[in-house]
Design a protein around this motif. Sequence first.
Motif, PDB file in Angstrom:
ATOM      1  N   MET A  35      -6.102   9.068  -2.966  1.00 57.16           N
ATOM      2  CA  MET A  35      -5.149   8.520  -2.070  1.00 57.16           C
ATOM      3  C   MET A  35      -3.762   8.627  -3.017  1.00 57.16           C
ATOM      4  O   MET A  35      -3.740   8.398  -4.136  1.00 57.16           O
ATOM      5  N   GLY A  36      -2.764   8.814  -2.143  1.00 55.83           N
ATOM      6  CA  GLY A  36      -1.509   9.031  -2.902  1.00 55.83           C
ATOM      7  C   GLY A  36      -1.292  10.019  -3.904  1.00 55.83           C
ATOM      8  O   GLY A  36      -2.158  11.008  -3.894  1.00 55.83           O
ATOM      9  N   THR A  37      -0.022  10.169  -4.497  1.00 62.67           N
ATOM     10  CA  THR A  37       0.327  10.868  -5.614  1.00 62.67           C
ATOM     11  C   THR A  37      -0.347  10.433  -6.914  1.00 62.67           C
ATOM     12  O   THR A  37      -0.794   9.123  -6.982  1.00 62.67           O
ATOM     13  N   PRO A  38      -0.477  11.090  -7.975  1.00 64.32           N
ATOM     14  CA  PRO A  38      -1.121  10.922  -9.091  1.00 64.32           C
ATOM     15  C   PRO A  38      -0.264   9.722  -9.878  1.00 64.32           C
ATOM     16  O   PRO A  38       0.905   9.813  -9.334  1.00 64.32           O
ATOM     17  N   ARG A  39      -0.856   8.894 -10.746  1.00 59.57           N
ATOM     18  CA  ARG A  39      -0.309   7.823 -11.215  1.00 59.57           C
ATOM     19  C   ARG A  39       0.748   8.514 -12.370  1.00 59.57           C
ATOM     20  O   ARG A  39       0.422   9.264 -12.930  1.00 59.57           O
ATOM     21  N   PRO A  40       2.132   7.895 -12.058  1.00 60.84           N
ATOM     22  CA  PRO A  40       2.899   8.385 -13.244  1.00 60.84           C
ATOM     23  C   PRO A  40       2.782   8.232 -14.609  1.00 60.84           C
ATOM     24  O   PRO A  40       1.843   7.226 -14.892  1.00 60.84           O
ATOM     25  N   SER A  41       3.248   8.985 -15.447  1.00 64.10           N
ATOM     26  CA  SER A  41       3.079   8.755 -17.025  1.00 64.10           C
ATOM     27  C   SER A  41       3.581   7.477 -17.333  1.00 64.10           C
ATOM     28  O   SER A  41       4.420   7.083 -16.628  1.00 64.10           O
ATOM     29  N   PRO A  42       3.260   6.949 -18.413  1.00 59.46           N
ATOM     30  CA  PRO A  42       3.859   5.567 -19.042  1.00 59.46           C
ATOM     31  C   PRO A  42       5.361   5.900 -19.343  1.00 59.46           C
ATOM     32  O   PRO A  42       6.291   4.809 -19.100  1.00 59.46           O
ATOM     33  N   GLU A  43       5.858   6.977 -19.497  1.00 56.35           N
ATOM     34  CA  GLU A  43       7.314   7.346 -19.803  1.00 56.35           C
ATOM     35  C   GLU A  43       8.074   7.067 -18.472  1.00 56.35           C
ATOM     36  O   GLU A  43       9.069   6.657 -18.019  1.00 56.35           O
ATOM     37  N   VAL A  55       2.994   6.501  -2.632  1.00 52.42           N
ATOM     38  CA  VAL A  55       2.750   6.168  -3.956  1.00 52.42           C
ATOM     39  C   VAL A  55       1.431   6.048  -4.536  1.00 52.42           C
ATOM     40  O   VAL A  55       0.291   5.983  -3.709  1.00 52.42           O
ATOM     41  N   ALA A  56       1.058   6.346  -5.790  1.00 54.92           N
ATOM     42  CA  ALA A  56      -0.316   6.356  -6.387  1.00 54.92           C
ATOM     43  C   ALA A  56      -1.144   5.202  -6.279  1.00 54.92           C
ATOM     44  O   ALA A  56      -2.374   5.234  -5.969  1.00 54.92           O
ATOM     45  N   LEU A  57      -0.391   4.176  -6.405  1.00 53.66           N
ATOM     46  CA  LEU A  57      -1.231   2.931  -6.530  1.00 53.66           C
ATOM     47  C   LEU A  57      -0.976   1.928  -5.374  1.00 53.66           C
ATOM     48  O   LEU A  57      -1.058   0.657  -5.450  1.00 53.66           O
ATOM     49  N   ALA A  58      -0.746   2.350  -4.098  1.00 58.25           N
ATOM     50  CA  ALA A  58      -0.658   1.465  -2.859  1.00 58.25           C
ATOM     51  C   ALA A  58      -1.917   0.729  -2.628  1.00 58.25           C
ATOM     52  O   ALA A  58      -2.817   1.362  -3.012  1.00 58.25           O
ATOM     53  N   GLU A  59      -1.726  -0.385  -2.103  1.00 57.86           N
ATOM     54  CA  GLU A  59      -2.962  -1.142  -1.917  1.00 57.86           C
ATOM     55  C   GLU A  59      -2.592  -1.720  -0.417  1.00 57.86           C
ATOM     56  O   GLU A  59      -1.806  -2.045   0.011  1.00 57.86           O
ATOM     57  N   ARG A  60      -3.900  -1.830   0.174  1.00 61.97           N
ATOM     58  CA  ARG A  60      -4.030  -2.335   1.614  1.00 61.97           C
ATOM     59  C   ARG A  60      -4.326  -3.677   1.701  1.00 61.97           C
ATOM     60  O   ARG A  60      -5.163  -4.160   0.958  1.00 61.97           O
ATOM     61  N   CYS A  61      -3.573  -4.513   2.419  1.00 63.00           N
ATOM     62  CA  CYS A  61      -3.823  -6.067   2.520  1.00 63.00           C
ATOM     63  C   CYS A  61      -4.947  -6.336   3.402  1.00 63.00           C
ATOM     64  O   CYS A  61      -4.905  -5.655   4.528  1.00 63.00           O
ATOM     65  N   PRO A  62      -5.997  -6.807   2.876  1.00 61.14           N
ATOM     66  CA  PRO A  62      -7.132  -7.239   3.623  1.00 61.14           C
ATOM     67  C   PRO A  62      -6.892  -7.727   5.015  1.00 61.14           C
ATOM     68  O   PRO A  62      -7.540  -7.668   6.073  1.00 61.14           O
ATOM     69  N   VAL A  63      -5.957  -8.459   5.154  1.00 58.90           N
ATOM     70  CA  VAL A  63      -5.547  -9.697   6.275  1.00 58.90           C
ATOM     71  C   VAL A  63      -4.593  -8.813   7.205  1.00 58.90           C
ATOM     72  O   VAL A  63      -5.022  -8.824   8.511  1.00 58.90           O
ATOM     73  N   THR A  64      -3.577  -8.128   6.943  1.00 59.74           N
ATOM     74  CA  THR A  64      -2.671  -7.361   7.779  1.00 59.74           C
ATOM     75  C   THR A  64      -2.809  -6.017   7.942  1.00 59.74           C
ATOM     76  O   THR A  64      -2.498  -5.324   8.929  1.00 59.74           O
TER      77      THR A  64
END
Length: 74
Positions: free
Chosen positions: A1-9, A36-45
């Motif tokens: 899902m999404g793009t890879p997580r960005p580097s810490p920098e 985005v790499a870390l998108a989260e789906r809301c379980p309610v909406t």
Amino acid sequence: MGTPRPSPEVEAFARELCASEGWDPDERIGCDEDEVALAERCPVTGRWSCARWQAYAGAAERLAKASADDWNTF
């Protein structure tokens, strides 16, 4: 899902860019799941959300690369 997580920098730079515009980097905002790499789906909406700094990650990555390229020319 999404793009890879960005580097810490890149994450740090994205947070800095976000904060410099007066935004809270950790505020949750709506986003597309493939945006985005870390998108989260809301379980309610069922809507997708991410931390605001994540929306700045692409720009931060491009700016960091451009800055590195500038230094590589010398």
